[in-house]
Scaffold this motif. Structure first.
Motif, PDB file in Angstrom:
ATOM      1  N   GLY A  11       0.817  -1.209   0.000  1.00 39.49           N
ATOM      2  CA  GLY A  11       0.000   0.000   0.000  1.00 39.49           C
ATOM      3  C   GLY A  11       0.846   1.252   0.000  1.00 39.49           C
ATOM      4  N   THR A  12       1.940   1.229   0.751  1.00 44.01           N
ATOM      5  CA  THR A  12       2.843   2.377   0.775  1.00 44.01           C
ATOM      6  C   THR A  12       3.510   2.556  -0.573  1.00 44.01           C
ATOM      7  N   PHE A  13       3.941   1.440  -1.172  1.00 43.52           N
ATOM      8  CA  PHE A  13       4.573   1.517  -2.483  1.00 43.52           C
ATOM      9  C   PHE A  13       3.588   2.033  -3.524  1.00 43.52           C
ATOM     10  N   ALA A  14       2.368   1.537  -3.487  1.00 42.61           N
ATOM     11  CA  ALA A  14       1.353   1.984  -4.450  1.00 42.61           C
ATOM     12  C   ALA A  14       1.042   3.462  -4.260  1.00 42.61           C
ATOM     13  N   ARG A  15       0.974   3.899  -3.004  1.00 43.00           N
ATOM     14  CA  ARG A  15       0.714   5.304  -2.721  1.00 43.00           C
ATOM     15  C   ARG A  15       1.852   6.187  -3.235  1.00 43.00           C
ATOM     16  N   LEU A  16       3.094   5.771  -2.989  1.00 48.80           N
ATOM     17  CA  LEU A  16       4.248   6.539  -3.476  1.00 48.80           C
ATOM     18  C   LEU A  16       4.300   6.557  -4.997  1.00 48.80           C
ATOM     19  N   ARG A  17       3.971   5.427  -5.611  1.00 44.75           N
ATOM     20  CA  ARG A  17       3.968   5.353  -7.068  1.00 44.75           C
ATOM     21  C   ARG A  17       2.921   6.286  -7.656  1.00 44.75           C
ATOM     22  N   LEU A  18       1.747   6.317  -7.047  1.00 42.02           N
ATOM     23  CA  LEU A  18       0.690   7.208  -7.537  1.00 42.02           C
ATOM     24  C   LEU A  18       1.043   8.674  -7.324  1.00 42.02           C
ATOM     25  N   ARG A  19       1.676   8.990  -6.190  1.00 42.61           N
ATOM     26  CA  ARG A  19       2.117  10.371  -5.961  1.00 42.61           C
ATOM     27  C   ARG A  19       3.163  10.781  -6.980  1.00 42.61           C
ATOM     28  N   PHE A  20       4.106   9.877  -7.275  1.00 43.66           N
ATOM     29  CA  PHE A  20       5.122  10.171  -8.282  1.00 43.66           C
ATOM     30  C   PHE A  20       4.480  10.331  -9.655  1.00 43.66           C
ATOM     31  N   ARG A  21       3.497   9.507  -9.960  1.00 46.25           N
ATOM     32  CA  ARG A  21       2.804   9.601 -11.242  1.00 46.25           C
ATOM     33  C   ARG A  21       2.080  10.934 -11.383  1.00 46.25           C
ATOM     34  N   ASP A  22       1.428  11.387 -10.316  1.00 42.87           N
ATOM     35  CA  ASP A  22       0.763  12.686 -10.341  1.00 42.87           C
ATOM     36  C   ASP A  22       1.774  13.815 -10.505  1.00 42.87           C
ATOM     37  N   TRP A  23       2.894  13.716  -9.789  1.00 45.04           N
ATOM     38  CA  TRP A  23       3.947  14.739  -9.898  1.00 45.04           C
ATOM     39  C   TRP A  23       4.506  14.758 -11.309  1.00 45.04           C
ATOM     40  N   ARG A  24       4.751  13.574 -11.861  1.00 43.04           N
ATOM     41  CA  ARG A  24       5.319  13.465 -13.203  1.00 43.04           C
ATOM     42  C   ARG A  24       4.366  14.018 -14.259  1.00 43.04           C
ATOM     43  N   GLY A  25       3.067  13.882 -14.054  1.00 42.96           N
ATOM     44  CA  GLY A  25       2.095  14.329 -15.039  1.00 42.96           C
ATOM     45  C   GLY A  25       1.906  15.836 -15.106  1.00 42.96           C
ATOM     46  N   THR A  26       2.418  16.568 -14.124  1.00 41.86           N
ATOM     47  CA  THR A  26       2.212  18.018 -14.116  1.00 41.86           C
ATOM     48  C   THR A  26       3.427  18.791 -14.602  1.00 41.86           C
ATOM     49  N   ARG A  27       4.389  18.113 -15.181  1.00 42.97           N
ATOM     50  CA  ARG A  27       5.619  18.770 -15.639  1.00 42.97           C
ATOM     51  C   ARG A  27       6.214  17.980 -16.791  1.00 42.97           C
ATOM     52  N   PRO A  28       7.124  18.575 -17.571  1.00 41.89           N
ATOM     53  CA  PRO A  28       7.751  17.844 -18.684  1.00 41.89           C
ATOM     54  C   PRO A  28       8.813  16.864 -18.165  1.00 41.89           C
ATOM     55  N   PHE A  29       8.365  15.766 -17.582  1.00 41.89           N
ATOM     56  CA  PHE A  29       9.269  14.832 -16.920  1.00 41.89           C
ATOM     57  C   PHE A  29      10.256  14.205 -17.894  1.00 41.89           C
ATOM     58  N   TRP A  30       9.764  13.680 -19.008  1.00 40.68           N
ATOM     59  CA  TRP A  30      10.649  12.988 -19.945  1.00 40.68           C
ATOM     60  C   TRP A  30      11.619  13.964 -20.603  1.00 40.68           C
ATOM     61  N   ALA A  31      11.199  15.176 -20.830  1.00 45.97           N
ATOM     62  CA  ALA A  31      12.113  16.179 -21.386  1.00 45.97           C
ATOM     63  C   ALA A  31      13.266  16.432 -20.427  1.00 45.97           C
ATOM     64  N   GLY A  32      12.961  16.582 -19.139  1.00 45.94           N
ATOM     65  CA  GLY A  32      14.007  16.794 -18.146  1.00 45.94           C
ATOM     66  C   GLY A  32      14.922  15.591 -18.020  1.00 45.94           C
ATOM     67  N   LEU A  33      14.347  14.386 -18.080  1.00 46.70           N
ATOM     68  CA  LEU A  33      15.157  13.178 -17.956  1.00 46.70           C
ATOM     69  C   LEU A  33      16.129  13.044 -19.122  1.00 46.70           C
ATOM     70  N   PHE A  34      15.647  13.241 -20.351  1.00 44.22           N
ATOM     71  CA  PHE A  34      16.532  13.150 -21.516  1.00 44.22           C
ATOM     72  C   PHE A  34      17.613  14.229 -21.485  1.00 44.22           C
ATOM     73  N   THR A  35      17.256  15.424 -21.025  1.00 43.52           N
ATOM     74  CA  THR A  35      18.241  16.497 -20.959  1.00 43.52           C
ATOM     75  C   THR A  35      19.308  16.193 -19.918  1.00 43.52           C
ATOM     76  N   VAL A  36      18.911  15.698 -18.755  1.00 45.30           N
ATOM     77  CA  VAL A  36      19.889  15.328 -17.723  1.00 45.30           C
ATOM     78  C   VAL A  36      20.794  14.212 -18.231  1.00 45.30           C
ATOM     79  N   LEU A  37      20.191  13.191 -18.851  1.00 45.66           N
ATOM     80  CA  LEU A  37      20.986  12.082 -19.380  1.00 45.66           C
ATOM     81  C   LEU A  37      21.893  12.522 -20.528  1.00 45.66           C
TER      82      LEU A  37
END
Length: 194
Positions: A11-37
């Motif tokens: 339940g804790t893992f699922a909650r953290l995963r959903l929070r991360f998913r919500d955070w990721r959905g409100t910003r250009p996550f993949w753009a930042g990841l590719f730029t950092v990489l």
């Protein structure tokens, strides 16, 4: 160890995963990841010493400091895309420009790996647009969110391909009592709607 422990951790893992998913959905996550990489190989390769058996291959260049600066800036721009998504256009353009400069300065842009990753990250940042908040569980559609062909709150059908809709005035009657569609069409800009 109790029988409920795995369920609580799931339940804790699922909650953290959903929070991360919500955070990721409100910003250009993949753009930042590719730029950092993309910034990592650009900054790393000029200072790396590869060992092939007993042979050492040093790729140090005179522009090593420039490569380090470009790599650090790309990592910073990627983090900026994550934590300050309002500056995504600036960060995207800067990432693309730094990727292009890295071709000349940093061992062909980190052997094209860093160049391509930073270029894709910058392009994703430019193309990302924040999502509109959903209308909720009521299912009501208002304004431009109404599906094509359905009426919006004002009774005007919303069709994205049709452009603006102006209700037609009734045909005007001429002096002889007959309708004059030509006069009304001229008043409406040459197009008779309705």
């Amino acid at each position: 160890m109790s029988a409920e422990t795995p369920g609580e951790s799931a339940g804790t893992f699922a909650r953290l995963r959903l929070r991360f998913r919500d955070w990721r959905g409100t910003r250009p996550f993949w753009a930042g990841l590719f730029t950092v990489l993309g910034g990592i190989p650009i900054a790393y390769f000029p200072y790396a010493t590869l060992k092939l058996g007993h042979m050492s291959l040093a790729m140090a260049t005179t522009a090593g400091a420039g490569s380090l600066i470009i790599g650090v800036l790309l990592v910073t721009l990627g983090l900026t895309m994550w934590f300050q998504s309002a500056t995504r256009v600036f960060a995207g353009v800067a990432a693309i420009l730094l990727a292009l400069v890295s071709l000349v300065v940093s061992n062909i842009g980190g052997f094209l790996i860093g160049f391509l990753l930073a270029l894709v990250g910058g392009a994703l940042a430019l193309s990302w647009v924040p999502g509109k908040p959903s209308s909720g569980a009521t299912g009501d559609h208002h304004g431009s969110d109404a599906p094509a062909g359905q009426a919006a709150p004002g009774g005007i059908p919303e069709d994205p391909a049709a452009g603006p809709y102006f209700p037609a005035a009734p045909y005007e009657k001429g002096e002889d009592g007959e309708t004059d569609g030509v006069r009304a069409a001229a008043r409406d800009g040459g197009h008779r709607v309705g």
